[in-house]
Design a protein around this motif. Structure first.
Motif, PDB file in Angstrom:
ATOM      1  N   SER A  17     -25.649  -0.060  -3.924  1.00 11.65           N
ATOM      2  CA  SER A  17     -26.037  -1.470  -4.000  1.00 11.65           C
ATOM      3  C   SER A  17     -25.631  -2.208  -2.731  1.00 11.65           C
ATOM      4  O   SER A  17     -24.657  -1.827  -2.069  1.00 11.65           O
ATOM      5  CB  SER A  17     -25.351  -2.144  -5.201  1.00 11.65           C
ATOM      6  N   LEU A  18     -26.370  -3.239  -2.431  1.00 15.21           N
ATOM      7  CA  LEU A  18     -26.040  -4.170  -1.363  1.00 15.21           C
ATOM      8  C   LEU A  18     -26.454  -5.570  -1.802  1.00 15.21           C
ATOM      9  O   LEU A  18     -27.387  -5.725  -2.605  1.00 15.21           O
ATOM     10  CB  LEU A  18     -26.772  -3.833  -0.069  1.00 15.21           C
ATOM     11  N   ARG A  19     -25.778  -6.559  -1.259  1.00 12.97           N
ATOM     12  CA  ARG A  19     -26.167  -7.953  -1.504  1.00 12.97           C
ATOM     13  C   ARG A  19     -26.436  -8.597  -0.158  1.00 12.97           C
ATOM     14  O   ARG A  19     -25.526  -8.746   0.670  1.00 12.97           O
ATOM     15  CB  ARG A  19     -25.074  -8.709  -2.253  1.00 12.97           C
ATOM     16  N   LEU A  20     -27.677  -8.985   0.044  1.00 11.44           N
ATOM     17  CA  LEU A  20     -28.062  -9.664   1.276  1.00 11.44           C
ATOM     18  C   LEU A  20     -27.943 -11.167   1.099  1.00 11.44           C
ATOM     19  O   LEU A  20     -28.172 -11.696   0.009  1.00 11.44           O
ATOM     20  CB  LEU A  20     -29.494  -9.307   1.663  1.00 11.44           C
ATOM     21  N   LEU A  80     -30.205 -11.698  -2.043  1.00 19.34           N
ATOM     22  CA  LEU A  80     -30.987 -10.611  -2.623  1.00 19.34           C
ATOM     23  C   LEU A  80     -30.011  -9.519  -3.049  1.00 19.34           C
ATOM     24  O   LEU A  80     -29.400  -8.864  -2.206  1.00 19.34           O
ATOM     25  CB  LEU A  80     -31.998 -10.055  -1.633  1.00 19.34           C
ATOM     26  N   GLN A  81     -29.842  -9.376  -4.349  1.00 25.89           N
ATOM     27  CA  GLN A  81     -29.017  -8.302  -4.892  1.00 25.89           C
ATOM     28  C   GLN A  81     -29.896  -7.070  -5.040  1.00 25.89           C
ATOM     29  O   GLN A  81     -30.913  -7.120  -5.723  1.00 25.89           O
ATOM     30  CB  GLN A  81     -28.430  -8.705  -6.247  1.00 25.89           C
ATOM     31  N   MET A  82     -29.486  -5.996  -4.398  1.00 33.15           N
ATOM     32  CA  MET A  82     -30.285  -4.769  -4.404  1.00 33.15           C
ATOM     33  C   MET A  82     -29.474  -3.654  -5.055  1.00 33.15           C
ATOM     34  O   MET A  82     -28.403  -3.293  -4.558  1.00 33.15           O
ATOM     35  CB  MET A  82     -30.665  -4.382  -2.968  1.00 33.15           C
ATOM     36  N   ASN A  83     -29.971  -3.156  -6.147  1.00 33.61           N
ATOM     37  CA  ASN A  83     -29.310  -2.078  -6.883  1.00 33.61           C
ATOM     38  C   ASN A  83     -30.186  -0.835  -6.881  1.00 33.61           C
ATOM     39  O   ASN A  83     -31.390  -0.905  -6.650  1.00 33.61           O
ATOM     40  CB  ASN A  83     -29.034  -2.520  -8.320  1.00 33.61           C
ATOM     41  N   ASN A  84     -29.550   0.295  -7.183  1.00 33.56           N
ATOM     42  CA  ASN A  84     -30.267   1.567  -7.252  1.00 33.56           C
ATOM     43  C   ASN A  84     -31.153   1.762  -6.021  1.00 33.56           C
ATOM     44  O   ASN A  84     -32.350   2.062  -6.138  1.00 33.56           O
ATOM     45  CB  ASN A  84     -31.096   1.636  -8.540  1.00 33.56           C
ATOM     46  N   LEU A  85     -30.555   1.605  -4.879  1.00 33.30           N
ATOM     47  CA  LEU A  85     -31.312   1.693  -3.632  1.00 33.30           C
ATOM     48  C   LEU A  85     -31.852   3.097  -3.401  1.00 33.30           C
ATOM     49  O   LEU A  85     -31.216   4.106  -3.763  1.00 33.30           O
ATOM     50  CB  LEU A  85     -30.447   1.254  -2.452  1.00 33.30           C
ATOM     51  N   LYS A  86     -33.030   3.145  -2.788  1.00 33.24           N
ATOM     52  CA  LYS A  86     -33.722   4.402  -2.511  1.00 33.24           C
ATOM     53  C   LYS A  86     -33.945   4.528  -1.004  1.00 33.24           C
ATOM     54  O   LYS A  86     -34.010   3.510  -0.301  1.00 33.24           O
ATOM     55  CB  LYS A  86     -35.068   4.419  -3.238  1.00 33.24           C
ATOM     56  N   PRO A  87     -34.124   5.736  -0.512  1.00 38.12           N
ATOM     57  CA  PRO A  87     -34.373   5.897   0.933  1.00 38.12           C
ATOM     58  C   PRO A  87     -35.563   5.071   1.421  1.00 38.12           C
ATOM     59  O   PRO A  87     -35.544   4.582   2.558  1.00 38.12           O
ATOM     60  CB  PRO A  87     -34.627   7.403   1.061  1.00 38.12           C
ATOM     61  N   GLU A  88     -36.568   4.895   0.579  1.00 41.19           N
ATOM     62  CA  GLU A  88     -37.740   4.115   0.984  1.00 41.19           C
ATOM     63  C   GLU A  88     -37.464   2.622   1.087  1.00 41.19           C
ATOM     64  O   GLU A  88     -38.336   1.859   1.521  1.00 41.19           O
ATOM     65  CB  GLU A  88     -38.924   4.374   0.046  1.00 41.19           C
ATOM     66  N   ASP A  89     -36.283   2.194   0.692  1.00 33.81           N
ATOM     67  CA  ASP A  89     -35.886   0.797   0.886  1.00 33.81           C
ATOM     68  C   ASP A  89     -35.343   0.553   2.298  1.00 33.81           C
ATOM     69  O   ASP A  89     -35.064  -0.584   2.673  1.00 33.81           O
ATOM     70  CB  ASP A  89     -34.818   0.382  -0.123  1.00 33.81           C
ATOM     71  N   THR A  90     -35.174   1.611   3.065  1.00 36.07           N
ATOM     72  CA  THR A  90     -34.694   1.471   4.434  1.00 36.07           C
ATOM     73  C   THR A  90     -35.653   0.612   5.244  1.00 36.07           C
ATOM     74  O   THR A  90     -36.850   0.906   5.319  1.00 36.07           O
ATOM     75  CB  THR A  90     -34.544   2.853   5.090  1.00 36.07           C
ATOM     76  N   ALA A  91     -35.135  -0.465   5.812  1.00 36.67           N
ATOM     77  CA  ALA A  91     -35.974  -1.428   6.530  1.00 36.67           C
ATOM     78  C   ALA A  91     -35.073  -2.505   7.128  1.00 36.67           C
ATOM     79  O   ALA A  91     -33.875  -2.564   6.837  1.00 36.67           O
ATOM     80  CB  ALA A  91     -36.981  -2.074   5.585  1.00 36.67           C
ATOM     81  N   VAL A  92     -35.667  -3.352   7.932  1.00 35.72           N
ATOM     82  CA  VAL A  92     -35.022  -4.586   8.350  1.00 35.72           C
ATOM     83  C   VAL A  92     -35.485  -5.676   7.390  1.00 35.72           C
ATOM     84  O   VAL A  92     -36.691  -5.835   7.160  1.00 35.72           O
ATOM     85  CB  VAL A  92     -35.362  -4.961   9.796  1.00 35.72           C
TER      86      VAL A  92
END
Length: 114
Positions: A17-20, A80-92
């Motif tokens: 998870s990450l929180r932007l 933006l709370q991001m959970n269960n991140l996937k490799p395809e979420d890699t981006a700027v």
């Protein structure tokens, strides 16, 4: 005009998870829709989540159920709370209004990799 400064990105393992966070240079209470966008070298910048001043939200299908957008009009912030991140979420990742203002921030890099 308004300027945005994004933060909170980083390297995370799949499933993490990450929180932007996005700080705006002026009041966002007058901006009806705020959004998070992302861009990769292979794809044009796309809107992935947005929130209205009435807290109605939109998510693109690929992030629905995993990402949560929120806005803090008092502090002129969007998160933006991001959970269960996937490799395809890699981006700027960038924030802006919808429709967008002319000035974009530098974005924050999110890398999902084991």
């Amino acid at each position: 005009q308004v300027q945005f400064v994004e933060s909170g990105g980083g390297l995370v393992q799949p499933g993490g998870s990450l929180r932007l966070s996005c700080a705006a240079s002026r009041r966002i209470s007058s901006i009806y829709i705020m959004g998070w966008y992302r861009q990769t070298p292979e794809k044009q910048r796309e809107l992935i989540a947005s929130i209205t001043s009435a807290d109605s939200t939109y998510y693109t299908d690929s992030v629905k159920g995993r990402f949560t957008i929120s806005r803090d009009n008092t502090n002129n912030m969007v998160h933006l709370q991001m959970n269960n991140l996937k490799p395809e979420d890699t981006a700027v990742y960038y924030c802006n209004g919808d429709p967008t203002f002319n000035d974009w921030g530098k974005g924050t890099q999110v890398t999902v990799s084991s």
